[in-house]
Design a protein around this motif. Structure first.
Motif, short mmCIF file in Angstrom:
data_model
loop_
_atom_site.label_atom_id
_atom_site.label_comp_id
_atom_site.label_asym_id
_atom_site.label_seq_id
_atom_site.Cartn_x
_atom_site.Cartn_y
_atom_site.Cartn_z
N ARG A 25 0.82 -1.53 -0.29
CA ARG A 25 -0.31 -0.25 -0.10
C ARG A 25 0.81 1.30 0.16
O ARG A 25 0.68 2.19 -0.62
N ILE A 26 2.05 1.43 0.52
CA ILE A 26 2.66 3.03 0.43
C ILE A 26 3.58 2.51 -0.56
O ILE A 26 3.43 3.22 -1.25
N TYR A 27 4.11 1.49 -1.09
CA TYR A 27 3.81 1.50 -2.07
C TYR A 27 3.48 2.35 -3.83
O TYR A 27 3.67 2.90 -4.22
N GLN A 28 2.11 1.78 -3.55
CA GLN A 28 1.29 2.14 -4.03
C GLN A 28 0.99 3.58 -4.10
O GLN A 28 0.27 4.73 -4.95
N GLU A 29 0.91 4.49 -2.80
CA GLU A 29 0.53 5.51 -2.33
C GLU A 29 1.76 6.45 -2.34
O GLU A 29 2.04 7.59 -1.78
N LYS A 30 2.65 6.10 -2.58
CA LYS A 30 4.22 6.92 -2.50
C LYS A 30 4.46 8.24 -3.33
O LYS A 30 3.80 8.35 -4.11
N PRO A 31 4.60 9.66 -2.54
CA PRO A 31 4.65 10.41 -3.91
C PRO A 31 5.64 10.54 -4.54
O PRO A 31 6.43 10.18 -4.77
N PRO A 32 5.56 10.94 -5.31
CA PRO A 32 5.87 11.47 -6.50
C PRO A 32 7.66 11.72 -6.83
O PRO A 32 7.26 12.77 -6.46
N ILE A 33 8.44 11.18 -6.89
CA ILE A 33 9.86 12.32 -7.05
C ILE A 33 9.66 12.50 -8.46
O ILE A 33 10.35 12.42 -9.93
N PRO A 34 10.17 14.12 -8.61
CA PRO A 34 9.02 14.67 -10.13
C PRO A 34 11.07 15.28 -10.85
O PRO A 34 11.59 14.96 -10.01
N GLU A 35 10.59 14.70 -11.90
CA GLU A 35 11.93 15.31 -12.85
C GLU A 35 12.31 16.70 -13.18
O GLU A 35 13.43 16.87 -12.39
N SER A 36 11.60 17.63 -12.72
CA SER A 36 11.62 18.48 -12.61
C SER A 36 10.77 19.55 -11.85
O SER A 36 9.85 19.11 -11.78
N VAL A 37 10.89 20.80 -10.95
CA VAL A 37 10.22 21.61 -10.51
C VAL A 37 10.37 23.16 -11.40
O VAL A 37 11.35 23.48 -11.35
N VAL A 38 9.05 23.40 -11.86
CA VAL A 38 9.02 24.31 -12.63
C VAL A 38 7.94 25.73 -11.97
O VAL A 38 7.10 25.04 -11.68
N THR A 39 7.91 26.92 -12.96
CA THR A 39 7.10 27.58 -12.59
C THR A 39 6.37 27.60 -13.76
O THR A 39 6.04 27.46 -14.56
N LYS A 40 4.95 28.48 -14.18
CA LYS A 40 3.68 28.48 -14.91
C LYS A 40 4.37 28.91 -15.60
O LYS A 40 3.68 28.57 -17.04
N SER A 135 6.66 16.78 -13.77
CA SER A 135 7.18 17.68 -13.08
C SER A 135 6.22 18.71 -12.26
O SER A 135 5.00 18.03 -12.35
N ILE A 136 7.23 19.13 -11.42
CA ILE A 136 5.01 19.65 -10.87
C ILE A 136 5.97 21.61 -11.57
O ILE A 136 6.94 22.18 -11.29
N VAL A 137 4.86 21.79 -11.25
CA VAL A 137 4.14 23.38 -11.85
C VAL A 137 3.66 24.09 -10.65
O VAL A 137 2.80 23.86 -9.55
N ILE A 138 4.50 24.98 -9.99
CA ILE A 138 4.00 25.78 -8.61
C ILE A 138 3.89 27.36 -9.27
O ILE A 138 4.56 27.77 -10.54
N ASP A 139 3.44 28.10 -8.74
CA ASP A 139 3.12 29.44 -8.44
C ASP A 139 4.86 30.51 -8.18
O ASP A 139 5.51 29.41 -7.48
N SER A 140 4.65 31.63 -8.70
CA SER A 140 5.92 32.14 -9.19
C SER A 140 6.27 32.49 -7.84
O SER A 140 7.47 32.16 -7.64
#
Length: 287
Positions: A25-40, A135-140
């Protein structure tokens, strides 16, 4: 004796089945490790591989011996997840407050603080991970908060902080310092971002953080209580069983001297003496 063995095997099998199920269950619901984090706007804040490299940096410095992540580790230094999350939230709230009201967040009227906190909660808890791009997209403004936190941690780990038992010069490489911040950011993101299709974070709303409504879930409270009750009930059952049995009879003949005193040590047992002396010497040298 056969009954004891059957009970022992059943406990082992059931225990490992539960552990295996929980692990899956932990393996199925683990948080993804993104390739990158970018702004909008498309600016790359965290480059591919930086989060993993940041984890390696933290581990190379002592890892769980130097603070904790998601509550796992020592408590000499802070929990870096909780520390990053709180600093990021406070920085964003103060920036909004200064821009819109010309005051620090703590100086605002309660209704204004509530409005800003609600906006912060909505932004922080929204899951903006893009599986297609990784990727994770975040606000500026979160990107600006990242830079502010990165400067803070660069100072902590390069100049040292006695309260955290971090010596001066612990980490000087600016690339590694930024990668370390990238890792801390990701742990904080996972702790405050809702799982897809759910209303709790990847860490089940841990750590506690009022500013983003990170509070213990009802399931966590219930199962914590259930586990404690079962633990106490199991201990009580074992004590009751032991007390209900007839006292064990003493041996018919009690030796005059302790049999262990006449034990003949094997060559392998004697060989461990060198090991214990070596370990003791190393401990003394470290002290």
């Amino acid at each position: 004796m056969k009954t004891y063995w059957i009970a022992f095997v059943l406990v082992l099998v059931l225990g490992f089945l539960v552990l295996g199920w929980a692990g899956w269950r932990i393996y199925q619901e683990k948080p993804p490790i993104p390739e990158s984090v970018v702004t909008k706007e498309g600016k790359v804040l965290i480059a591919p591989g930086d989060i993993g490299e940041g984890q390696n940096v933290w581990q190379a410095m002592g890892g769980m011996e130097l603070g904790s992540v998601w509550g796992h580790g020592s408590y000499v230094a802070p929990d870096w997840t909780a520390d990053w999350l709180h600093r990021e939230c406070e920085w964003i709230l103060n920036r909004w407050s200064q821009t819109e009201y010309g005051k620090w967040y703590a100086q605002l009227l309660p209704e204004h603080r509530a409005a800003l906190q609600a906006r912060l909660t909505g932004m922080m808890r929204k899951n903006t991970y893009q599986p297609a791009t990784g990727s994770i997209v975040i606000d500026s403004i979160r990107a600006a908060a990242f830079e502010a936190n990165a400067l803070h941690y660069a100072e902590v780990f390069s100049k040292g902080k006695s309260e955290y038992a971090i010596p001066s010069g612990a980490l000087q490489d600016p690339v590694k310092l930024r990668q370390l911040s990238a890792f801390f950011f990701w742990t904080s993101w996972a702790a405050s971002t809702n799982r897809p299709g759910d209303e709790i974070s990847y860490t089940s709303n841990w750590p506690h953080e009022d500013l983003v409504d990170n509070h213990p879930t009802p399931d966590a409270l219930v199962w914590t209580g259930v586990s404690i009750i079962l633990l106490l009930a199991g201990i009580g059952a074992m004590v009751w069983y032991h007390a209900s049995q007839a006292p064990e009879s003493l041996p018919h003949m009690i030796p005059n001297a302790d049999p262990l005193f006449n034990t003949v040590h094997t060559p392998s047992q004697k060989a461990t003496i060198k090991y214990f002396f070596a370990v003791s010497a190393l401990i003394l040298v470290q002290i």
